[in-house]
Motif scaffolding. Structure first.
Motif, PDB file in Angstrom:
ATOM      1  N   ALA A 158       0.726  -1.070  -0.049  1.00 30.01           N
ATOM      2  CA  ALA A 158      -0.139  -0.107  -0.111  1.00 30.01           C
ATOM      3  C   ALA A 158       0.864   1.184   0.007  1.00 30.01           C
ATOM      4  O   ALA A 158       2.089   1.245   0.506  1.00 30.01           O
ATOM      5  N   GLU A 159       0.465   2.451  -0.844  1.00 33.98           N
ATOM      6  CA  GLU A 159       1.151   3.557  -0.774  1.00 33.98           C
ATOM      7  C   GLU A 159       1.202   4.292   0.813  1.00 33.98           C
ATOM      8  O   GLU A 159       0.546   4.272   1.424  1.00 33.98           O
ATOM      9  N   ARG A 160       2.678   4.727   1.059  1.00 33.60           N
ATOM     10  CA  ARG A 160       2.931   5.416   1.898  1.00 33.60           C
ATOM     11  C   ARG A 160       4.079   6.415   1.717  1.00 33.60           C
ATOM     12  O   ARG A 160       4.618   6.390   0.795  1.00 33.60           O
ATOM     13  N   THR A 212       6.579   6.586  -1.451  1.00 34.37           N
ATOM     14  CA  THR A 212       6.280   7.271  -2.529  1.00 34.37           C
ATOM     15  C   THR A 212       6.465   8.712  -2.287  1.00 34.37           C
ATOM     16  O   THR A 212       5.829   9.229  -1.165  1.00 34.37           O
ATOM     17  N   ARG A 240       5.180  12.469  -3.307  1.00 29.99           N
ATOM     18  CA  ARG A 240       4.173  13.107  -3.907  1.00 29.99           C
ATOM     19  C   ARG A 240       4.351  14.803  -3.762  1.00 29.99           C
ATOM     20  O   ARG A 240       3.516  15.506  -4.190  1.00 29.99           O
ATOM     21  N   ARG A 271      -4.793   5.918  -8.236  1.00 28.87           N
ATOM     22  CA  ARG A 271      -4.896   6.325  -6.567  1.00 28.87           C
ATOM     23  C   ARG A 271      -3.824   5.843  -5.805  1.00 28.87           C
ATOM     24  O   ARG A 271      -3.480   6.747  -4.887  1.00 28.87           O
ATOM     25  N   ASP A 272      -3.378   4.423  -5.722  1.00 32.18           N
ATOM     26  CA  ASP A 272      -2.319   3.845  -5.175  1.00 32.18           C
ATOM     27  C   ASP A 272      -1.179   3.670  -6.076  1.00 32.18           C
ATOM     28  O   ASP A 272      -1.102   2.810  -6.783  1.00 32.18           O
ATOM     29  N   THR A 273      -0.177   4.443  -5.796  1.00 30.64           N
ATOM     30  CA  THR A 273       1.178   4.280  -6.834  1.00 30.64           C
ATOM     31  C   THR A 273       1.648   2.990  -6.620  1.00 30.64           C
ATOM     32  O   THR A 273       2.494   2.289  -7.413  1.00 30.64           O
ATOM     33  N   ARG A 275       0.618   0.054  -5.439  1.00 30.35           N
ATOM     34  CA  ARG A 275      -0.201  -1.242  -6.292  1.00 30.35           C
ATOM     35  C   ARG A 275      -0.030  -1.050  -7.578  1.00 30.35           C
ATOM     36  O   ARG A 275      -0.009  -2.086  -8.405  1.00 30.35           O
ATOM     37  N   GLY A 299      -4.850  -0.423  -7.594  1.00 31.17           N
ATOM     38  CA  GLY A 299      -4.594   0.968  -7.362  1.00 31.17           C
ATOM     39  C   GLY A 299      -5.097   2.104  -8.238  1.00 31.17           C
ATOM     40  O   GLY A 299      -4.762   2.999  -8.276  1.00 31.17           O
ATOM     41  N   GLU A 316      -8.260   4.187 -10.112  1.00 29.44           N
ATOM     42  CA  GLU A 316      -9.638   4.608  -9.815  1.00 29.44           C
ATOM     43  C   GLU A 316     -10.387   5.218 -11.212  1.00 29.44           C
ATOM     44  O   GLU A 316      -9.975   6.046 -11.841  1.00 29.44           O
TER      45      GLU A 316
END
Length: 369
Positions: A82-84, A175, A177, A226-228, A230, A284, A286
């Motif tokens: 999962a993205e963090r 990640t 951003r 949405r989730d980089t 994944r 991930g 959308e």
């Protein structure tokens, strides 16, 4: 007093033997279980709720209904993936480290006596006594160079709508951003990802209508990442995966050709969006909408369907013209009769209707383009 002798009847052995009975001269057959009516009845055995009844007269035992397996299973991705956010520093820290490394290299050069005399005089630096490249000077060079390379090599520029997925030795590290000048560990592998809202217009894809006639459909997909973590690490290529999901959804959802109505088009778009969202959510992505923008028949059936459509339009036009002519003839005959302009019998009425029908049909045919 006469006593009645009781003779027990031998019990037959085997799985099909009858109930145990006591026989005598003056009584009838008494089942054994009637002799023990004072004992409480045993507790009922609970049964499973889902039971299918057996067929009458076959002796078949009830069968327990087992839950049916799921018709479709959604793709599964590593739940721990999962993205963090990744740990980064402001760009000023990297610039400062790079400047310090460059200054250290210049100091090691002066220490080794390799600084040009003109530069030493301009900076008013004394010439060191022990000039030369020794182990200490090489160590100073290595340390200062490493600091400078580490500082300048980690500088990066973050842009709006873009993100970096960082990894170290095959392991996900976070990640980025953030925007602006940043310092990222230069040992980490960076993968740039576009996280903006994107519109993808597909090429003509195979589909079918409710009757199974082949179509070619161009769809417009609105989506974003949405989730980089994944999207980049959970699948080899998330854009190719999205395309395959759209094509698979078109194979399951019937799409009506152009002219079928807005309601059917909206229903097909809603069904396509729902299926693609369910397939792409685990990686991930959308998806906001999947809407057909152009629908046409496949080349192998285009000519046949075009002729059928023209024939249907012609039949519809003929039916409308005939209805209009019949209404006009009826209105004309009724008006002539009601106003007393003509007095017609049955034969004359039929002749007048025939003449008026031919005249009106000829007039409508000349007016048609």
């Amino acid at each position: 007093m006469t006593t009645t002798s009781t003779t027990p009847t031998p019990e037959p052995e085997g799985p099909g033997r009858a109930a145990r009975l006591i026989r005598n001269e003056s009584t009838t057959e008494i089942p054994v279980h009637l002799l023990f009516r004072d004992q409480p009845d045993p507790e009922p055995v609970p049964l499973a709720p889902a039971v299918v009844g057996s067929r009458q007269g076959t002796g078949e035992q009830p069968r327990v209904r087992r839950p049916a397996a799921a018709a479709r299973r959604s793709p599964q991705v590593d739940p721990d993936l999962a993205e963090r956010p990744a740990g980064v520093l402001p760009g000023a820290a990297g610039v400062l480290a790079g400047v310090c490394g460059a200054a250290g290299c210049a100091a090691a050069t002066w220490w080794a006596g390799l600084l040009p005399p003109l530069a030493a005089q301009a900076l008013r630096l004394p010439v060191p006594a022990g000039a030369g490249l020794g182990p200490a000077q090489w160590a100073a060079y290595a340390g200062a160079g490493a600091v400078g390379l580490f500082g300048f090599g980690g500088l990066a520029r973050g842009r709006t709508g873009r993100a970096w997925v960082l990894g170290l030795f095959g392991r996900y590290r976070g990640t980025v951003r953030r925007t602006g000048l940043l310092w990222v560990n230069p040992l980490l592998l960076r993968r740039r990802v576009d996280v903006r809202l994107r519109h993808w217009r597909s090429e003509p894809m195979p589909a079918a209508d409710a009757s199974g006639v082949g179509l070619r459909v161009v769809v417009l997909v609105a989506w974003r990442v949405r989730d980089t973590a994944r999207a980049v690490l959970g699948v080899e290529d998330h854009e190719t995966y999205l395309r395959e999901c759209v094509e698979a959804a078109l194979a399951r959802v019937p799409v009506e050709p152009v002219g079928a109505g807005r309601a059917s088009t909206d229903a097909a778009a809603e069904a396509l969006t729902r299926m693609v969202v369910a397939d792409t959510a685990p990686i991930g992505l959308e998806v906001f909408s999947v809407r057909p923008v152009r629908v046409e028949y496949a080349p192998e059936v285009a000519a046949v369907m075009q002729r059928r459509r023209v024939a249907a339009l012609d039949a519809r036009h003929r039916a409308s013209v005939l209805t209009s002519v019949v209404d006009s003839v009826e209105d004309t005959v009724t008006r002539l009769t009601v106003r007393g302009l003509v007095d017609l019998d049955d034969y004359e009425r039929k002749a007048l209707v025939k003449d008026l029908t031919v005249a009106f049909c000829s007039g409508r045919g000349e007016q048609a383009p």
